[in-house]
Each structure stands twice: as C-alpha cells, then as structure tokens.
Design a protein around this motif. Sequence first.
Motif, PDB file in Angstrom:
ATOM      1  N   UNK A   1      -7.600  -5.322  -9.769  1.00 31.48           N
ATOM      2  CA  UNK A   1      -8.988  -5.432 -10.190  1.00 31.48           C
ATOM      3  C   UNK A   1      -9.563  -6.749  -9.683  1.00 31.48           C
ATOM      4  N   UNK A   2     -10.723  -6.667  -9.051  1.00 33.83           N
ATOM      5  CA  UNK A   2     -11.431  -7.845  -8.550  1.00 33.83           C
ATOM      6  C   UNK A   2     -12.761  -7.933  -9.273  1.00 33.83           C
TER       7      UNK A   2
ATOM      8  N   UNK B   1     -17.485  -5.703  -9.926  1.00 33.69           N
ATOM      9  CA  UNK B   1     -16.152  -5.392 -10.429  1.00 33.69           C
ATOM     10  C   UNK B   1     -15.651  -4.125  -9.755  1.00 33.69           C
ATOM     11  N   UNK B   2     -14.419  -4.181  -9.270  1.00 29.54           N
ATOM     12  CA  UNK B   2     -13.842  -2.999  -8.621  1.00 29.54           C
ATOM     13  C   UNK B   2     -12.340  -2.961  -8.906  1.00 29.54           C
ATOM     14  N   UNK B   3     -11.835  -1.759  -9.171  1.00 30.52           N
ATOM     15  CA  UNK B   3     -10.410  -1.549  -9.390  1.00 30.52           C
ATOM     16  C   UNK B   3      -9.912  -0.519  -8.390  1.00 30.52           C
ATOM     17  N   UNK B   4      -8.791  -0.811  -7.754  1.00 35.92           N
ATOM     18  CA  UNK B   4      -8.214   0.131  -6.795  1.00 35.92           C
ATOM     19  C   UNK B   4      -6.697   0.066  -6.894  1.00 35.92           C
ATOM     20  N   UNK B   5      -6.051   1.043  -6.308  1.00 39.41           N
ATOM     21  CA  UNK B   5      -4.589   1.110  -6.316  1.00 39.41           C
ATOM     22  C   UNK B   5      -4.043   0.937  -4.904  1.00 39.41           C
ATOM     23  N   UNK B   6      -2.867   0.315  -4.822  1.00 40.31           N
ATOM     24  CA  UNK B   6      -2.239   0.066  -3.529  1.00 40.31           C
ATOM     25  C   UNK B   6      -0.741   0.316  -3.633  1.00 40.31           C
ATOM     26  N   UNK B   7      -0.196   1.007  -2.630  1.00 39.62           N
ATOM     27  CA  UNK B   7       1.246   1.243  -2.607  1.00 39.62           C
ATOM     28  C   UNK B   7       2.008  -0.039  -2.326  1.00 39.62           C
ATOM     29  N   UNK B   8       1.450  -0.872  -1.421  1.00 44.22           N
ATOM     30  CA  UNK B   8       2.066  -2.145  -1.070  1.00 44.22           C
ATOM     31  C   UNK B   8       1.115  -3.282  -1.430  1.00 44.22           C
ATOM     32  N   UNK B   9       1.693  -4.412  -1.789  1.00 44.57           N
ATOM     33  CA  UNK B   9       0.903  -5.586  -2.108  1.00 44.57           C
ATOM     34  C   UNK B   9       1.472  -6.782  -1.342  1.00 44.57           C
TER      35      UNK B   9
END
Length: 230
Positions: free
Chosen positions: A15-16, A22-30
């Motif tokens: 979440x940023x 404001x935005x929330x996203x999903x990531x497989x890699x970080x």
Amino acid sequence: MQEFIIPKQDCFEVTVESANFSETFQAKYLINSAGLYSDELARMVNPESPYEIIPVRGEYACFYKLRKELSTGMNVYPVPLGNFVENGELAEVSFKEFQSLLEQKKIHKNLGIHLTPTLEFSENLSHIGDTVILGPTSTVNITKEDYSNFYDEDYYLRNTKEFFPNLKKEDIKLHQTGIRATLKNNYDFVIEKDKKYPNCINLLGINSPGLTASLAIAKQVVTETFINKP
C-alpha cells in the motif's frame, strides 16, 4: 509518502499513501531497494530482520576551473583514511592500529575529501565541464532527513591543500548535501533473499558505488540470487 507491506501466503500486499493518493496492489516478488529506508522495509516484511541503516551525511563544495592551475580532467584523491563508527571522528592512528580497529569494526574506511570533475551535456554529447566538486564530508548521529550544512569553505581548503595546493578559499563555494545509507557492522553491499519470505530480496547498504555497479547488481538479483530460471 508512506508505504505498508503485508506478506501473504503467495504474494506481498503493498500500500502506497500520500496526502491525496492511496493505492494497494499485490506482487509475487518484492525487491527492497529503498536506500536509507531499506532496513525499515525489510522489517515490514520480516520483523526479525537484523539489519540497521546508519545515515551518514556527506556535504560537498565546488570550484570552477577559472585558472589554468585549477584544471583537472580526472578524480584526485588523498591517502585513504578512516572514521570511528561511533562518532564519525577521524582515526588518527598508526597503520597497524588502523588495521586492528577495522577488523573490530570500530572504524570504517573513507576516501576523504576528494576532487571529482563533472560532466556537461550539449547536443546529446557529454564532455568534462568546468565544475569540480569537493567532498564528501562524513557526519554521523543524524536523522535520515537531516540535509543541513555544517562545514564551511575553510574546511574544504584545509583538507585539499596538501594534494591540490593552488586552490584558494575564494575559489570554493558550498554546493550540495546527500545522505549515504551505511549498513551497521557491514562494509559491503548486502544482496540476499529474506530468510522467512524468499520472494523478497533485500538490497541494503548500497551506497555511492552502487550507481556504478547498478547493472551488475540488477543482473545478480535477476539471474543469480532472486529468480531461479529453469
């Protein structure tokens, strides 16, 4: 701007937030390459992360090659020195004691105040310009956002006079300030997977040589350390 990271079973929820966004996203890699804040992001993913970033402020001055005797087309360095980790003071000791303190991680190596020519660009071409920067200084026990100036023109003159004697105080102007992300108790870059969440790779202590090494770092992250290709 604030970031929040929550590790899930098969992804990371990021979440940023800012004052009006404001935005929330999903990531497989970080890939954690957050510089001064990389230790804080590492602990968001894994609270047991042992790393700590020490902010070290580096101030710069500059001069312009207005006289022939100030002309230099290359970097000019003094003999390398060391600073005590605890307070940033110069380690004025014998070479033997210097080596011992370095092994005990009580001091860190420092290139000192050196001269770096800058590039100028015109019509998609680059060439060595007339501006030469002096620095950096090394100040510890600061916050990660303390960009204040402490050193004056006399300091830069005193620390360059022995190896660049034609420089005068009136040639020197205060220039800019930056903060290095120095990793506590570690003298090299750390590029590794998080022990609990291996799809997160931490890049910590990537200070100024990281700019030159950026492509090599990216290659290591993608091909060797982070993503296992078939």
